[in-house]
Enzyme design. Structure first.
Site, short mmCIF file in Angstrom:
data_model
loop_
_atom_site.label_atom_id
_atom_site.label_comp_id
_atom_site.label_asym_id
_atom_site.label_seq_id
_atom_site.Cartn_x
_atom_site.Cartn_y
_atom_site.Cartn_z
N TYR A 191 0.83 -1.21 0.00
CA TYR A 191 0.00 0.00 0.00
C TYR A 191 0.87 1.26 0.00
O TYR A 191 1.87 1.34 0.71
CB TYR A 191 -0.93 0.02 1.21
CG TYR A 191 -2.09 -0.96 1.14
CD1 TYR A 191 -2.40 -1.63 -0.05
CD2 TYR A 191 -2.87 -1.22 2.26
CE1 TYR A 191 -3.47 -2.52 -0.10
CE2 TYR A 191 -3.94 -2.11 2.21
CZ TYR A 191 -4.23 -2.76 1.03
OH TYR A 191 -5.29 -3.65 0.98
N ARG A 244 -18.37 4.02 -6.08
CA ARG A 244 -19.23 3.96 -7.26
C ARG A 244 -20.71 3.85 -6.90
O ARG A 244 -21.57 4.14 -7.72
CB ARG A 244 -18.81 2.82 -8.18
CG ARG A 244 -17.38 2.93 -8.69
CD ARG A 244 -17.09 2.00 -9.85
NE ARG A 244 -17.65 0.68 -9.70
CZ ARG A 244 -17.12 -0.30 -8.98
NH1 ARG A 244 -16.01 -0.10 -8.29
NH2 ARG A 244 -17.70 -1.49 -8.92
#
Length: 308
Positions: A64, A225
């Site tokens: 990450y 989304r």
């Protein structure tokens, strides 16, 4: 009209399985931490505010932030060492990215060899500034993974006290069960949301429920989304969730988290935000249960058709 969140929000705790770790019901996902532009003092403050909400579990991966997020989080723990005893650290390994931080990586690939797993754990321990990881996950299934070698490596790390529990991420039911036969796994972290319902129908959740193991859920809001995506059925799905949220007087995202957590496999969702208000909204989803009619309204809208 949506109600304001209660001031006494406190996230409950859950064990991922009989012999598994106890985690907060909502896990704070750290994969975007390098984008949050927080000073180390602000990172300490963020962790402390999560703890005030009862969110004690923090999800990482070695890759990450271009191999940088674990160090950012570790800097906060080094500044405030007392935090470590109050939290659970989950991290992942098994992906090798092409990165300036890993100049020796010539091609992006998976590596679940003993040498790579052990080296990744040592790197994560150094970067996080801790002597142990609460949970280590294999990030992606590797076509070259050797289940026996992985289990032997996990057992060695456990005996050394460097990792307390093991799990996987993005594994199929069969892959999970093949490794779980060799060493007990405490979770499978998979993508799931009203815009990605596959784990409900490909035996992933059924298999975990059968074994009494809770999945962890990444991208429960479909990477945002759900709020603005253009997928088929997305507009109607948003309207359905909003209608239920308004009727219940709950935030939109709280309804989504509640919908996910209502599954009998007891999923443990991750957040992906540096805004404590958004984490509080996720925690609020632990405080109520949807009616079956409302739950299936969301499923119908997510799939675009009635239950047959």
């Amino acid at each position: 009209m949506t109600q304001s969140l209660p001031s006494n929000l406190m996230c409950p705790r859950t064990a991922t399985c009989t012999q598994g770790p106890e985690l907060s019901r909502i896990v704070a996902g750290m994969w975007r931490m390098s984008e949050w532009a927080m000073s180390v003092e602000a990172r300490v403050g963020f962790i402390e505010r999560c703890l005030e909400l009862g969110v004690t579990s923090f999800d990482h991966a070695d890759i990450y932030g271009g191999y940088g997020v674990e160090s950012l989080f570790g800097d906060a723990l080094r500044l405030q060492p007392s935090l470590r005893a109050r939290i659970e650290i989950i991290t992942k390994c098994g992906i090798k990215l092409v990165s300036p931080q890993r100049a020796q990586h010539a091609i992006q690939h998976y590596d679940t060899s003993a040498a790579h797993i052990v080296n990744s754990v040592e790197q994560s321990l150094r970067q996080l500034g801790t002597d142990h990881l609460d949970v280590l996950l294999i990030h992606r299934p590797d076509p070259l993974m050797d289940f026996d070698e992985m289990a032997h490596t996990f057992e060695g790390l456990r005996q050394a006290g460097k990792v307390l529990h093991f799990g996987v991420s993005n594994f199929s039911r069969h892959q999970f069960e093949a490794l779980n036969k060799r060493i007990s796994l405490v979770t499978n972290q998979v993508e799931f949301s009203p815009l990605h319902t596959a784990p409900m129908f490909d035996q992933t959740f059924d298999g975990l429920q059968d074994l009494g193991v809770s999945p962890m859920i990444w991208s429960p809001l479909a990477g945002g989304r759900l709020f603005n995506g253009s997928e088929a059925h997305a507009d109607n799905l948003r309207l359905v969730i909003k209608g239920i949220a308004d009727e219940l007087g709950q935030p939109f995202a709280s309804v989504v988290f509640a919908w996910i957590m209502q599954l009998p496999s007891r999923p443990v969702p991750l957040t992906g935000t540096g805004r404590i208000e958004a984490i509080a909204v996720a925690v609020a989803g632990t405080r109520f249960t949807l009616s079956k009619a409302d739950w299936f309204k969301i499923l119908r809208a997510a799939r675009g058709h009635e239950v047959a």
